[in-house]
Design a protein around this motif. Structure first.
Motif, PDB file in Angstrom:
ATOM      1  N   HIS A 123       0.839  -1.203   0.000  1.00 58.21           N
ATOM      2  CA  HIS A 123       0.000   0.000   0.000  1.00 58.21           C
ATOM      3  C   HIS A 123       0.876   1.256   0.000  1.00 58.21           C
ATOM      4  O   HIS A 123       0.629   2.191  -0.765  1.00 58.21           O
ATOM      5  CB  HIS A 123      -0.950   0.002   1.214  1.00 58.21           C
ATOM      6  CG  HIS A 123      -1.682   1.291   1.391  1.00 58.21           C
ATOM      7  ND1 HIS A 123      -2.610   1.758   0.477  1.00 58.21           N
ATOM      8  CD2 HIS A 123      -1.598   2.234   2.360  1.00 58.21           C
ATOM      9  CE1 HIS A 123      -3.072   2.944   0.891  1.00 58.21           C
ATOM     10  NE2 HIS A 123      -2.465   3.240   2.024  1.00 58.21           N
ATOM     11  N   ASP A 125       1.479   5.955   6.364  1.00 64.39           N
ATOM     12  CA  ASP A 125       0.872   5.029   7.334  1.00 64.39           C
ATOM     13  C   ASP A 125       1.924   4.410   8.254  1.00 64.39           C
ATOM     14  O   ASP A 125       1.750   3.298   8.765  1.00 64.39           O
ATOM     15  CB  ASP A 125       0.118   3.897   6.608  1.00 64.39           C
ATOM     16  CG  ASP A 125      -1.285   4.295   6.174  1.00 64.39           C
ATOM     17  OD1 ASP A 125      -1.798   5.322   6.658  1.00 64.39           O
ATOM     18  OD2 ASP A 125      -1.866   3.582   5.338  1.00 64.39           O
ATOM     19  N   TYR A 147      -4.547  12.949   0.851  1.00 62.15           N
ATOM     20  CA  TYR A 147      -5.872  12.691   1.420  1.00 62.15           C
ATOM     21  C   TYR A 147      -6.786  12.029   0.380  1.00 62.15           C
ATOM     22  O   TYR A 147      -7.491  11.062   0.676  1.00 62.15           O
ATOM     23  CB  TYR A 147      -6.475  14.012   1.910  1.00 62.15           C
ATOM     24  CG  TYR A 147      -7.835  13.885   2.533  1.00 62.15           C
ATOM     25  CD1 TYR A 147      -7.981  13.459   3.855  1.00 62.15           C
ATOM     26  CD2 TYR A 147      -8.984  14.197   1.819  1.00 62.15           C
ATOM     27  CE1 TYR A 147      -9.233  13.353   4.439  1.00 62.15           C
ATOM     28  CE2 TYR A 147     -10.241  14.088   2.405  1.00 62.15           C
ATOM     29  CZ  TYR A 147     -10.358  13.664   3.705  1.00 62.15           C
ATOM     30  OH  TYR A 147     -11.606  13.549   4.275  1.00 62.15           O
ATOM     31  N   ASP A 184      -5.211   8.141  -0.869  1.00 62.23           N
ATOM     32  CA  ASP A 184      -4.904   7.069   0.078  1.00 62.23           C
ATOM     33  C   ASP A 184      -5.950   5.951   0.022  1.00 62.23           C
ATOM     34  O   ASP A 184      -5.627   4.794  -0.248  1.00 62.23           O
ATOM     35  CB  ASP A 184      -4.794   7.648   1.497  1.00 62.23           C
ATOM     36  CG  ASP A 184      -4.492   6.599   2.556  1.00 62.23           C
ATOM     37  OD1 ASP A 184      -3.821   5.594   2.231  1.00 62.23           O
ATOM     38  OD2 ASP A 184      -4.921   6.786   3.705  1.00 62.23           O
ATOM     39  N   GLU A 185      -7.200   6.285   0.250  1.00 66.87           N
ATOM     40  CA  GLU A 185      -8.274   5.273   0.216  1.00 66.87           C
ATOM     41  C   GLU A 185      -8.483   4.735  -1.204  1.00 66.87           C
ATOM     42  O   GLU A 185      -8.763   3.553  -1.398  1.00 66.87           O
ATOM     43  CB  GLU A 185      -9.591   5.885   0.703  1.00 66.87           C
ATOM     44  CG  GLU A 185      -9.615   6.265   2.166  1.00 66.87           C
ATOM     45  CD  GLU A 185      -9.838   5.070   3.080  1.00 66.87           C
ATOM     46  OE1 GLU A 185     -10.815   4.328   2.891  1.00 66.87           O
ATOM     47  OE2 GLU A 185      -9.018   4.875   3.989  1.00 66.87           O
ATOM     48  N   GLY A 228      -6.618   1.678  -2.462  1.00 69.75           N
ATOM     49  CA  GLY A 228      -7.182   0.415  -1.978  1.00 69.75           C
ATOM     50  C   GLY A 228      -8.324  -0.074  -2.849  1.00 69.75           C
ATOM     51  O   GLY A 228      -8.410  -1.266  -3.173  1.00 69.75           O
ATOM     52  N   VAL A 250     -13.156   0.697   2.320  1.00 66.11           N
ATOM     53  CA  VAL A 250     -12.755   1.924   1.640  1.00 66.11           C
ATOM     54  C   VAL A 250     -13.834   2.983   1.844  1.00 66.11           C
ATOM     55  O   VAL A 250     -14.975   2.800   1.430  1.00 66.11           O
ATOM     56  CB  VAL A 250     -12.517   1.679   0.128  1.00 66.11           C
ATOM     57  CG1 VAL A 250     -12.275   2.990  -0.603  1.00 66.11           C
ATOM     58  CG2 VAL A 250     -11.347   0.725  -0.075  1.00 66.11           C
ATOM     59  N   ASP A 251     -13.449   4.085   2.466  1.00 63.73           N
ATOM     60  CA  ASP A 251     -14.392   5.175   2.723  1.00 63.73           C
ATOM     61  C   ASP A 251     -14.493   6.060   1.476  1.00 63.73           C
ATOM     62  O   ASP A 251     -13.631   6.903   1.212  1.00 63.73           O
ATOM     63  CB  ASP A 251     -13.932   5.991   3.936  1.00 63.73           C
ATOM     64  CG  ASP A 251     -14.969   6.986   4.394  1.00 63.73           C
ATOM     65  OD1 ASP A 251     -15.821   7.410   3.565  1.00 63.73           O
ATOM     66  OD2 ASP A 251     -14.939   7.365   5.588  1.00 63.73           O
ATOM     67  N   ARG A 252     -15.554   5.859   0.727  1.00 65.88           N
ATOM     68  CA  ARG A 252     -15.736   6.586  -0.527  1.00 65.88           C
ATOM     69  C   ARG A 252     -15.984   8.074  -0.309  1.00 65.88           C
ATOM     70  O   ARG A 252     -15.666   8.884  -1.180  1.00 65.88           O
ATOM     71  CB  ARG A 252     -16.868   5.944  -1.334  1.00 65.88           C
ATOM     72  CG  ARG A 252     -16.448   4.579  -1.933  1.00 65.88           C
ATOM     73  CD  ARG A 252     -17.608   3.590  -1.878  1.00 65.88           C
ATOM     74  NE  ARG A 252     -17.381   2.360  -2.634  1.00 65.88           N
ATOM     75  CZ  ARG A 252     -16.826   1.266  -2.131  1.00 65.88           C
ATOM     76  NH1 ARG A 252     -16.385   1.238  -0.898  1.00 65.88           N
ATOM     77  NH2 ARG A 252     -16.691   0.184  -2.874  1.00 65.88           N
ATOM     78  N   ILE A 254     -12.700   9.915  -0.461  1.00 64.60           N
ATOM     79  CA  ILE A 254     -12.241  10.070  -1.853  1.00 64.60           C
ATOM     80  C   ILE A 254     -12.994  11.229  -2.512  1.00 64.60           C
ATOM     81  O   ILE A 254     -12.389  12.064  -3.197  1.00 64.60           O
ATOM     82  CB  ILE A 254     -12.427   8.764  -2.649  1.00 64.60           C
ATOM     83  CG1 ILE A 254     -11.631   7.621  -1.995  1.00 64.60           C
ATOM     84  CG2 ILE A 254     -12.018   8.962  -4.111  1.00 64.60           C
ATOM     85  CD1 ILE A 254     -11.993   6.226  -2.498  1.00 64.60           C
TER      86      ILE A 254
END
Length: 189
Positions: A27, A57, A110, A113-114, A117, A152-154, A157
């Motif tokens: 990652h 991370d 920011y 990052d997600e 994934g 994954v927090d959409r 994004i």
């Protein structure tokens, strides 16, 4: 004034000192590649952006309950410049940090990052298991399926895309391009 400029070797040494998990290292390598791609796109300092991507991370494996906070301590102790530290801490804004991304470096980290994934997960369910032939359209299809890559927090994004004044599709395409530059290292060639 701090004259220490962290190199990729410095970042890799720290990353491997604090992280043993192959998936976390992959990652970090993915985010490094993507940050380098965006640094070139925006005319920014590619080495700085990649180094930040590698260590973003840093504390996650060893100190998951103190994510971002421990990174600040570790990087300060090692004499890293505040611009690097602030970028690392700001990627957790609204989750584990109250440092809002302000610079292009911070906003980009920011935003991607997600997303790395989600892209990696999408690539892995394709016949090629590769980012080399992956298109934003495939990622957008998976985006709608909330049970796919559920961690994954959409919304992060989407907030990141807004911060960068980018359409989600453009952000996804550019992130895929950045991941292609490190496809072999992250196992997605």
């Amino acid at each position: 004034m701090n004259l220490f400029v962290p190199t990729r070797d410095d970042a890799m040494m720290l990353l491997k000192e604090y992280n043993k998990s192959d998936s976390l290292i992959r990652h970090a390598l993915a985010v490094e590649g993507v940050m380098g791609y965006f640094a070139e796109k925006f005319g920014e300092d590619k080495q700085m952006w990649q180094v930040v991507g590698l260590v973003h991370d840093l504390d996650y494996e060893r100190y998951p309950d103190e994510h971002c906070k421990k990174s600040r301590e570790i990087l300060e102790e090692k004499g890293w410049p505040e611009i690097y530290i602030r970028a690392v801490v700001s990627h957790g804004w609204g989750i584990c940090s109250d440092v809002k991304p302000e610079s292009m470096l911070e906003k980009t980290l920011y935003a991607v990052d997600e997303l790395t994934g989600l892209i990696a997960s999408t690539a892995l369910v394709r016949p090629s298991r590769s980012v080399m032939d992956l298109k934003a359209k495939s990622v957008n299809k998976k985006w709608k399926d909330k049970s796919f890559a559920a961690g994954v927090d959409r919304t992060i994004i989407e907030k990141g895309a807004l911060m960068l004044n980018m359409e989600r599709n453009e952000l996804i395409t550019d992130t895929i391009m950045g991941m292609r530059s490190v496809a072999e290292a992250i196992g997605l060639k």
